[in-house]
Structures are given as C-alpha cells and as structure tokens.
Design a protein around this motif. Structure first.
Motif, PDB file in Angstrom:
ATOM      1  N   SER A  60     -21.056  -6.550 -13.548  1.00 25.16           N
ATOM      2  CA  SER A  60     -21.175  -7.379 -14.740  1.00 25.16           C
ATOM      3  C   SER A  60     -22.598  -7.445 -15.270  1.00 25.16           C
ATOM      4  O   SER A  60     -22.808  -7.573 -16.464  1.00 25.16           O
ATOM      5  N   SER A  61     -23.593  -7.360 -14.382  1.00 27.79           N
ATOM      6  CA  SER A  61     -24.975  -7.464 -14.850  1.00 27.79           C
ATOM      7  C   SER A  61     -25.813  -6.250 -14.500  1.00 27.79           C
ATOM      8  O   SER A  61     -26.984  -6.187 -14.843  1.00 27.79           O
ATOM      9  N   ARG A  72     -28.715  -5.440 -16.677  1.00 27.41           N
ATOM     10  CA  ARG A  72     -28.389  -5.588 -18.093  1.00 27.41           C
ATOM     11  C   ARG A  72     -28.674  -7.031 -18.519  1.00 27.41           C
ATOM     12  O   ARG A  72     -28.140  -7.964 -17.933  1.00 27.41           O
ATOM     13  N   THR A  74     -28.595 -10.462 -20.521  1.00 26.38           N
ATOM     14  CA  THR A  74     -27.706 -11.286 -21.327  1.00 26.38           C
ATOM     15  C   THR A  74     -28.367 -12.648 -21.519  1.00 26.38           C
ATOM     16  O   THR A  74     -28.896 -13.219 -20.570  1.00 26.38           O
ATOM     17  N   ASP A  87     -26.858  -9.092 -25.252  1.00 24.99           N
ATOM     18  CA  ASP A  87     -25.528  -8.967 -24.646  1.00 24.99           C
ATOM     19  C   ASP A  87     -25.513  -7.743 -23.724  1.00 24.99           C
ATOM     20  O   ASP A  87     -25.579  -6.603 -24.196  1.00 24.99           O
ATOM     21  N   ARG A  89     -23.183  -6.390 -22.126  1.00 29.96           N
ATOM     22  CA  ARG A  89     -22.009  -5.520 -22.268  1.00 29.96           C
ATOM     23  C   ARG A  89     -22.248  -4.378 -23.243  1.00 29.96           C
ATOM     24  O   ARG A  89     -21.479  -3.405 -23.274  1.00 29.96           O
ATOM     25  N   THR A  92     -23.979   0.726 -21.840  1.00 33.09           N
ATOM     26  CA  THR A  92     -22.962   1.445 -21.078  1.00 33.09           C
ATOM     27  C   THR A  92     -23.462   2.838 -20.714  1.00 33.09           C
ATOM     28  O   THR A  92     -24.383   3.366 -21.338  1.00 33.09           O
ATOM     29  N   THR A 114     -29.603  -5.114 -27.140  1.00 34.58           N
ATOM     30  CA  THR A 114     -29.388  -4.577 -25.802  1.00 34.58           C
ATOM     31  C   THR A 114     -30.696  -4.319 -25.082  1.00 34.58           C
ATOM     32  O   THR A 114     -31.665  -3.825 -25.687  1.00 34.58           O
TER      33      THR A 114
END
Length: 305
Positions: A60-61, A72, A74, A87, A89, A92, A114
């Motif tokens: 998730s992170s 990542r 957030t 965010d 997400r 990728t 991002t």
C-alpha cells in the motif's frame, strides 16, 4: 493441500447424499454435513482474505523499482511543494519494470500529484535516472524532480536538507524555452543553479555524482549518447563546501508548480525507465612489490630511520 483434499471429500459425500435423498432416502445428519461444508468454506475464505490483506498492507505504501524499495507518498491534505495533494496510488510499475508517475483529478475536484522516495540513504556516489518521456513534452506548470533530500534539517548547513536537484519544468525561471535546471539549494543564491533547454522528443539520462568535494551533473540523449549538458559545483562563499551525507534519500516526484492546473486541464504522466546508483570508489592504495628479501633484511629507504 490438506484443506483442498478435505473439501473435495466433503463435496463428494454431499453429492452422494443428495443423490440418495432424491431417491427417497432421508438422513438426519444432513444438516451436520452442510454445517461442515460451510465451516470449511468459511475457514478457506478467511485464510484467503488474510493473505490478500497481507499483500495489500505490504504494497500500500511501497513499491519495488529498479531492484530497490521505494516509499509512495500520500498526504491527508495539501503539502509542499506546490502545495499539492499527494496520492501514493498514482505511482505504479508496469510489466516491463518502468515507473509511472501521474497527476490526475481527485474525488474532491482538485488534482493529486505523485512522489516516491528510497527507503534508505545511499550517500556519496552517482545517481542515474533514465526518463522515457520526452523532457520537452511536459505541460506548463508541471515539474518533474530528481533529487536528494533529508527530512531533518541541519541548521548549521546552508543547504539545510542536503538537497541537490535535477528539475524538469517550463516555469520560466530563465525563459519560456528553459525546461531543465541543476540546482544546489538554496538555488536563489548566485551560482547555485544552471538552467538550460533540451529540445526534441528523445528520452534522456540524468546522472548526478556526489563526492566530498563536489556535486556534478550530466544529461545525455538515451538514443545517441550525445551530452546535452554538464555542470559541476564545488563550493561558494554563500553556501560553503558541499555537505556530507546525513539522512538524505533520493526522491522522484511529479507535481504542479504553485499548485497551478495543468495547462490543458488533462491528466499528466511521466515514465521513468530505470534508476541506478554507483557508490563512490575509495581512493586506491599503492601496491607494494612482491619481491622477496632475505630474512631480517629490509630494503633501504630514504624514509627509514
């Protein structure tokens, strides 16, 4: 495997009982069999759900890119730079191992950006990023950042966050044509940055080498290997010497300068082909001759007592 076998056995028994019941036979324990089947299914579904949540929690992170673990980012609200909403997400990695960074509309009607950052510090060495997307193709107000940054500021340093940047943008720092800058923070001081332009639609490679005495950059064309720009910074009266490593990690981000909207109001994507790091080599040591001397005898040397 054991769970699968037991499930198949229960299903087979259930099928036989159903056939016999269709022929007029009754079974007082039929409800027990159904309960057993339900319990087995519940157990397997619970195990699958637990396994799935474990995978989601692990990814998730974080993501794996170019053989390294990246976090990542957030945010709950807006944060610098920008300020923007972040965010995780939107970062990728595709089947070819390329990193995709995106700016897009969010559920609140705004825009989300991002950022990914390494899980640990690498220190002195050469940081190399190959950008698949054309540098000249970014929309106005969009910035791609390739940089080192330490969250814990060192007040005794002029470059408090140990930040060295390759910034790709068309924010008009020198002219509307400018789309890349190398920078030592604080970039506002004289001699702390170099602005230049990369034309065309070619992918590019950007390398930054950090040593105890200097930071240097080189940008090249991915296809031809032609050097597009190179620059080196050693020290300045305002900033002093290049700082040593101290908790910084490498970041890659894609964001909106001044939180301004993308020029054409559409989503933005940048593809990063790969990232690599080569540690700085330690100074070589002088190799001594393997010539043998008689025992208890030393070669004469001007430095010997």
């Amino acid at each position: 495997m054991t769970s699968m076998v037991s499930t198949m056995a229960l299903l087979l028994i259930a099928a036989v009982i159903m056939i016999l019941m269709a022929c007029g036979h009754t079974f007082g324990d039929g409800g027990m069999l159904v309960a057993a089947l339900d319990a087995q299914a519940s157990q397997e579904n619970g195990a699958a759900a637990a396994s799935s949540s474990t995978v989601i929690a692990a990814s998730s992170s974080d993501l794996s890119f170019s053989g390294r673990l990246w976090h990542r980012r957030t945010s709950a609200g807006v944060e610098e730079p920008g300020p923007n909403h972040w965010d995780g997400r939107l970062a990728t990695v595709d089947e070819q191992g390329k990193l995709h960074l995106t700016i897009c509309r969010n559920a609140q009607g705004g825009w989300s950006c991002t950022e990914v950052l390494l899980a640990s510090s690498l220190g002195y060495g050469t940081y190399t990023v190959q950008v698949s997307s054309p540098i000249n193709g970014l929309h106005k107000n969009v910035m791609l950042g390739l940089f080192t940054y330490a969250d814990d500021a060192q007040s005794e340093l002029s470059n408090t966050h140990r930040e060295f940047d390759v910034d790709v943008a068309k924010w008009g720092v020198a002219s509307e044509a400018t789309n890349i800058q190398y920078a030592i923070q604080p970039y506002q001081l004289p001699g702390q940055r170099l602005c230049f332009t990369v034309a065309g639609q070619d992918s590019t490679i950007h390398a930054m080498t950090w040593s105890p005495s200097s930071v240097s950059w080189t940008s090249t064309s991915s296809s031809s290997g032609v050097v597009l720009e190179t620059w080196s910074f050693g020290s300045s009266p305002e900033v002093g010497a290049v700082p040593s490593p101290g908790g910084e990690v490498f970041h890659i981000n894609l964001w909106l300068f001044g939180a301004s909207l993308p020029e054409d109001r559409t989503d933005v994507e940048v593809v990063i082909h790969d990232f690599s790091f080569t540690p700085l080599k330690a100074p070589g040591r002088k190799l001594f001759s393997h010539q043998r001397y008689p025992r208890h005898h030393r070669p004469r040397s001007s430095s010997s007592p």
